[in-house]
Motif scaffolding. Structure first.
Motif, PDB file in Angstrom:
ATOM      1  N   VAL A  23       0.847  -1.297  -0.026  1.00 45.33           N
ATOM      2  CA  VAL A  23       0.205   0.030  -0.075  1.00 45.33           C
ATOM      3  C   VAL A  23       0.851   1.282  -0.068  1.00 45.33           C
ATOM      4  N   SER A  24       1.816   1.271   0.746  1.00 47.09           N
ATOM      5  CA  SER A  24       2.866   2.367   0.884  1.00 47.09           C
ATOM      6  C   SER A  24       3.461   2.615  -0.269  1.00 47.09           C
ATOM      7  N   GLU A  25       3.551   1.597  -1.138  1.00 48.93           N
ATOM      8  CA  GLU A  25       4.339   1.723  -2.595  1.00 48.93           C
ATOM      9  C   GLU A  25       3.492   1.968  -3.570  1.00 48.93           C
ATOM     10  N   GLY A  26       2.337   2.153  -3.443  1.00 42.75           N
ATOM     11  CA  GLY A  26       1.357   2.739  -4.344  1.00 42.75           C
ATOM     12  C   GLY A  26      -0.037   1.795  -4.604  1.00 42.75           C
ATOM     13  N   GLU A  27       0.025   0.792  -4.053  1.00 46.06           N
ATOM     14  CA  GLU A  27      -0.947  -0.278  -4.558  1.00 46.06           C
ATOM     15  C   GLU A  27      -2.265  -0.052  -3.468  1.00 46.06           C
ATOM     16  N   THR A  28      -2.706   1.127  -3.488  1.00 51.00           N
ATOM     17  CA  THR A  28      -3.595   1.744  -2.485  1.00 51.00           C
ATOM     18  C   THR A  28      -4.937   0.816  -2.433  1.00 51.00           C
ATOM     19  N   THR A  29      -5.397  -0.029  -3.451  1.00 49.29           N
ATOM     20  CA  THR A  29      -6.610  -0.570  -3.367  1.00 49.29           C
ATOM     21  C   THR A  29      -6.375  -1.672  -2.264  1.00 49.29           C
ATOM     22  N   LEU A  30      -5.213  -2.335  -2.089  1.00 48.38           N
ATOM     23  CA  LEU A  30      -4.926  -3.378  -1.046  1.00 48.38           C
ATOM     24  C   LEU A  30      -5.284  -2.918   0.368  1.00 48.38           C
ATOM     25  N   PHE A  31      -5.317  -1.552   0.666  1.00 45.62           N
ATOM     26  CA  PHE A  31      -5.957  -1.026   1.792  1.00 45.62           C
ATOM     27  C   PHE A  31      -7.225  -1.643   2.328  1.00 45.62           C
ATOM     28  N   GLU A  32      -8.017  -2.316   1.391  1.00 44.27           N
ATOM     29  CA  GLU A  32      -9.337  -2.684   1.703  1.00 44.27           C
ATOM     30  C   GLU A  32      -9.347  -4.041   2.160  1.00 44.27           C
ATOM     31  N   VAL A  33      -8.186  -4.764   1.648  1.00 45.37           N
ATOM     32  CA  VAL A  33      -7.883  -6.088   2.499  1.00 45.37           C
ATOM     33  C   VAL A  33      -7.559  -5.915   3.944  1.00 45.37           C
TER      34      VAL A  33
END
Length: 227
Positions: A23-33
């Motif tokens: 998420v910190s690297e930019g894959e913000t949609t994974l914050f939903e997980v």
């Protein structure tokens, strides 16, 4: 942080630390997980402090926004769940203290802050619980609701969310001895006839249903906006 198209790969579920890093690297949609993984635990922790359901959800959202925007501060020295729940508990306590100050100002009360906090919580009702036909769970919730907030929080974190003594101490910013003492006193406050039933039924207390999970996730991403 920038949003990218993402897909979970590999045979097993990624760890919290891996997800937080991605998420910190930019894959913000994974914050939903991460949110869906810990929604129930965050809810119970906040619900142990606050009684109003709308306020609980608002505090949850704020805690997730804070966690997302300060994710670089998570260094992996503690479990991600401990770090996240501590943020949520601090936000809930902050909300309660603000409310207590307003009550004191409006009412001209000379109560100490802790006494005011307890009084405000006792005055807050939960219509959903009153309408529930889950008699045993209702009794457990009512009994827990009557406990002073410091003891209720320790009981929820240790017995329901199964945090260790050290993790609970870190979440609440107290010593392990304080956690042990509060837990012992919290158990003593519960009526004897409930003791034999707590083990099998406590997980149902303040249950976190799927519609609430979806609502919190959607609201957090709406507040975060495009990244």
């Amino acid at each position: 942080m920038r949003e990218q198209g993402t897909r979970l790969t590999g045979g097993g579920s990624p760890s919290d630390e891996e997800l937080a890093h991605r998420v910190s690297e930019g894959e913000t949609t994974l914050f939903e997980v991460l949110m869906r993984r810990y929604n129930a635990r965050v809810y119970r922790a906040v619900r142990a402090v606050l009684s109003d359901e709308d306020e609980v959800e608002d505090v949850m959202q704020q805690a997730y926004v804070l966690a997302f925007t300060h994710l670089e501060q998570f260094k992996g020295n503690a479990k991600f769940s401990t770090w996240l729940i501590r943020i949520a508990v601090n936000e809930a306590l902050l909300r309660l203290r603000k409310r207590s100050r307003l009550v004191a100002l409006d009412g001209g009360s000379d109560e100490e802050p802790e006494a005011a906090m307890k009084r405000v919580e006792r005055q807050t009702s939960d219509p959903e619980r009153q309408a529930s036909d889950r008699e045993l769970v209702h009794l457990l919730e009512s009994t827990l609701e009557a406990l002073p907030a410091p003891y209720r929080m320790v009981l929820m974190l240790r017995e329901v969310d199964e945090l260790s003594t050290a993790e609970t101490a870190e979440v609440l910013s107290v010593s392990e001895d304080v956690v042990k003492t509060r837990l012992h006193r919290a158990r003593a406050m519960l009526r004897d006839e409930l003791d034999t039933r707590l083990g099998g039924q406590l997980e149902e207390v303040f249950s976190f249903q799927a519609p609430r999970c979806d609502r919190v996730v959607a609201a957090v991403f709406a507040r975060l906006g495009p990244h």
